[in-house]
Design an enzyme around this catalytic site. Structure first.
Site, PDB file in Angstrom:
ATOM      1  CG  ASP A 178      -8.853  -4.656  -2.677  1.00 31.92           C
ATOM      2  OD1 ASP A 178      -8.163  -3.822  -3.284  1.00 31.92           O
ATOM      3  OD2 ASP A 178      -9.025  -5.826  -3.076  1.00 31.92           O
TER       4      ASP A 178
ATOM      5  CD  GLU B   1      -3.263   3.305  -3.203  1.00 32.40           C
ATOM      6  OE1 GLU B   1      -2.171   2.776  -3.433  1.00 32.40           O
ATOM      7  OE2 GLU B   1      -3.662   4.353  -3.747  1.00 32.40           O
ATOM      8  CD1 TRP B   2      -4.659  -3.096  -5.968  1.00 30.51           C
ATOM      9  CD2 TRP B   2      -5.957  -1.434  -6.742  1.00 30.51           C
ATOM     10  NE1 TRP B   2      -5.961  -3.406  -5.675  1.00 30.51           N
ATOM     11  CE2 TRP B   2      -6.770  -2.407  -6.143  1.00 30.51           C
ATOM     12  CE3 TRP B   2      -6.547  -0.296  -7.301  1.00 30.51           C
ATOM     13  CZ2 TRP B   2      -8.167  -2.283  -6.067  1.00 30.51           C
ATOM     14  CZ3 TRP B   2      -7.930  -0.162  -7.238  1.00 30.51           C
ATOM     15  CH2 TRP B   2      -8.720  -1.154  -6.624  1.00 30.51           C
ATOM     16  N   GLY B   3      -0.945   0.995  -5.418  1.00 24.53           N
ATOM     17  CA  GLY B   3       0.040   2.023  -5.762  1.00 24.53           C
ATOM     18  C   GLY B   3      -0.547   3.217  -6.489  1.00 24.53           C
TER      19      GLY B   3
ATOM     20  CG  ASP C 165      -4.530  -7.831  -8.194  1.00 27.05           C
ATOM     21  OD1 ASP C 165      -4.338  -6.801  -7.530  1.00 27.05           O
ATOM     22  OD2 ASP C 165      -5.575  -8.511  -8.132  1.00 27.05           O
TER      23      ASP C 165
HETATM   24  C1  GLA Z   1      -7.946  -6.995  -5.689  1.00 28.52           C
HETATM   25  C2  GLA Z   1      -6.693  -7.201  -4.870  1.00 28.52           C
HETATM   26  C3  GLA Z   1      -6.336  -8.686  -4.872  1.00 28.52           C
HETATM   27  C4  GLA Z   1      -7.507  -9.479  -4.283  1.00 28.52           C
HETATM   28  C5  GLA Z   1      -8.779  -9.198  -5.067  1.00 28.52           C
HETATM   29  C6  GLA Z   1     -10.010  -9.813  -4.404  1.00 28.52           C
HETATM   30  O1  GLA Z   1      -7.744  -7.288  -7.038  1.00 28.52           O
HETATM   31  O2  GLA Z   1      -5.629  -6.443  -5.385  1.00 28.52           O
HETATM   32  O3  GLA Z   1      -5.157  -8.922  -4.143  1.00 28.52           O
HETATM   33  O4  GLA Z   1      -7.673  -9.136  -2.940  1.00 28.52           O
HETATM   34  O5  GLA Z   1      -9.014  -7.796  -5.185  1.00 28.52           O
HETATM   35  O6  GLA Z   1     -11.174  -9.559  -5.100  1.00 28.52           O
END
Ligand code: GLA
Length: 387
Positions: free
Chosen positions: A141, A174-176, A197
């Site tokens: 993450d 890293e969410w893009g 997310d």
């Molecule tokens: C981030 C990630 C999620 C999950 C949470 C856990 O938000 O994007 O998929 O792993 O952390 O805290």
């Protein structure tokens, strides 16, 4: 120096040939968040076998955030002793004993998103520990990172995993933010999240709290992935986040659309529901082998949106045998007819092709020029078109 390390490790035999089709499994986060334990993991692994999900192709059981509590005097990461009394290796051994694979979660920064110790500065030490425990998959993450470089951070973790000598899938999370589709493969990532997310809803982005953006619904994420198709392929996949199928926030029609879209996107299929308490309708969605075969097609093409008119869309994915998987998608609030013209999916109009419905499990016959169907609100009709 940095570049040579990347090329050295990205090509290393331990990480080659991992995730040649999109990884399939189950992850704790979407349903259980921080409520993870040895019991939960063992029950999920048992349920994965009993429900038929293992037979349908699901492999990885992944513990997400909150399994870790501190580092010991040597700097080794320590699992929560109350929740994992036998330690992580015992859980991994159990998962392996069922013929499944085992995954774990950490973070490239100082702390995980839930505030547990992160991996920064301990990458090689943690990788050795994971290998010793029998970890097959690491989700890494991006919370609480410093000024560190994104690419270098993930390349470093890949190098550490490879140096451990155990083949471990690297899931970049890293969410893009830094367009990981442009560099994820080179840094040795096997999959990378392309958005923030997912949450268990059909549509709409929502701030977590004021000023802190955002979680997303199914169609927002599908839209964000629609143009990323050229970056995916065997061993390196765009990841639109884990499945919400069965978590209660959507209708079964919407869950079928969610699952179908993820399959046409060649997405990793990580279930995120309570496997021990599934309604048969949910189990039937998650174990639809005809839809899973589209996701897992060995050519490894990500599908794309081939046509759009208002709230009607056609999505298409090339398959190894030369046929297409096609979704007729109705985003509107009332039932309507959707048509896939041959040219939209890359065939000549004169072509006659056999159409099979992958949710009804039924051959519909041969069609020339186009195929149309009535599609429910927020629903799909998913077919293969085979010349
Ligand atoms: C981030 C990630 C999620 C999950 C949470 C856990 O938000 O994007 O998929 O792993 O952390 O805290």
């Amino acid at each position: 120096m940095f570049l040579s390390a990347v090329s050295l490790f990205a090509q290393s035999p331990t990480s080659a040939n991992l995730a040649l089709t999109p990884p399939m499994g189950w992850n704790t986060w979407n349903k259980f968040a921080c409520n993870v334990s040895e019991t939960l993991i063992k029950q999920a692994a048992d349920a994965m076998v009993k429900s038929g999900m293992k037979d349908a192709g699901y492999q990885y059981i992944v513990i997400d955030d909150c399994w870790q509590v501190r580092r010991d005097s040597l700097g080794d990461i320590v699992a929560d002793p109350q929740r994992f009394p036998g330690g992580i290796k015992a859980v991994a051994d159990y998962v392996h004993s069922l013929g499944l694979k085992f995954g774990i979660y950490s973070d490239a920064g100082l702390k995980t998103c839930a505030g547990r110790p992160g991996g920064l500065g301990h990458e090689y030490q943690d990788a050795l520990k994971y290998a010793e425990w029998g970890v097959d998959y690491l989700k890494y993450d991006w919370c609480n990172t410093t000024t560190q470089d994104t690419k270098a951070s993930y390349a470093n973790m890949r190098a550490a995993l490879d140096a451990s000598g155990r083949p471990i899938v690297l899931s970049i999370c890293e969410w893009g933010n830094h367009q990981p589709w442009l560099w994820g493969k080179e840094m040795g990532g096997n999959l990378w999240r392309s958005t923030g997310d997912i949450q268990d809803r059909w549509e709409g982005k929502k701030e977590w709290n004021p000023g802190n953006c955002c979680s997303y619904g199914v169609v927002d994420i599908a839209d964000a992935e629609a143009d990323l198709y050229s970056y995916a392929g065997p061993g390196h996949w765009n990841d639109p986040d884990m499945l919400e199928v069965g978590n209660g926030g959507m209708t079964d029609t919407e869950y079928r659309s969610h699952f179908s879209l993820w399959a046409i996107l060649a997405a990793p299929l990580m279930a995120g529901n309570d496997l021990g308490n599934m309604r048969p309708e949910i189990r039937d969605i998650l174990t639809n082998k005809e839809v899973i075969a589209i996701d897992q097609d060995p050519l490894g093409r990500q599908g794309r949106r081939a046509w759009k008119d208002g709230d009607r869309e056609v999505w298409s994915k090339e398959l190894k045998d030369g046929s297409r998987a096609v979704i007729l998608f109705n985003r509107g609030s009332a039932e309507q007819s959707v048509t896939a013209n041959r040219e939209a999916i890359g065939y000549p109009a004169s072509l006659s092709a056999a159409v099979r419905d992958l949710w009804q499990h039924k051959d519909l016959g041969k069609f020339t020029g186009k195929f149309s169907a009535t599609v429910p609100s927020h629903g799909v009709v998913m077919v293969t078109v085979r010349p």
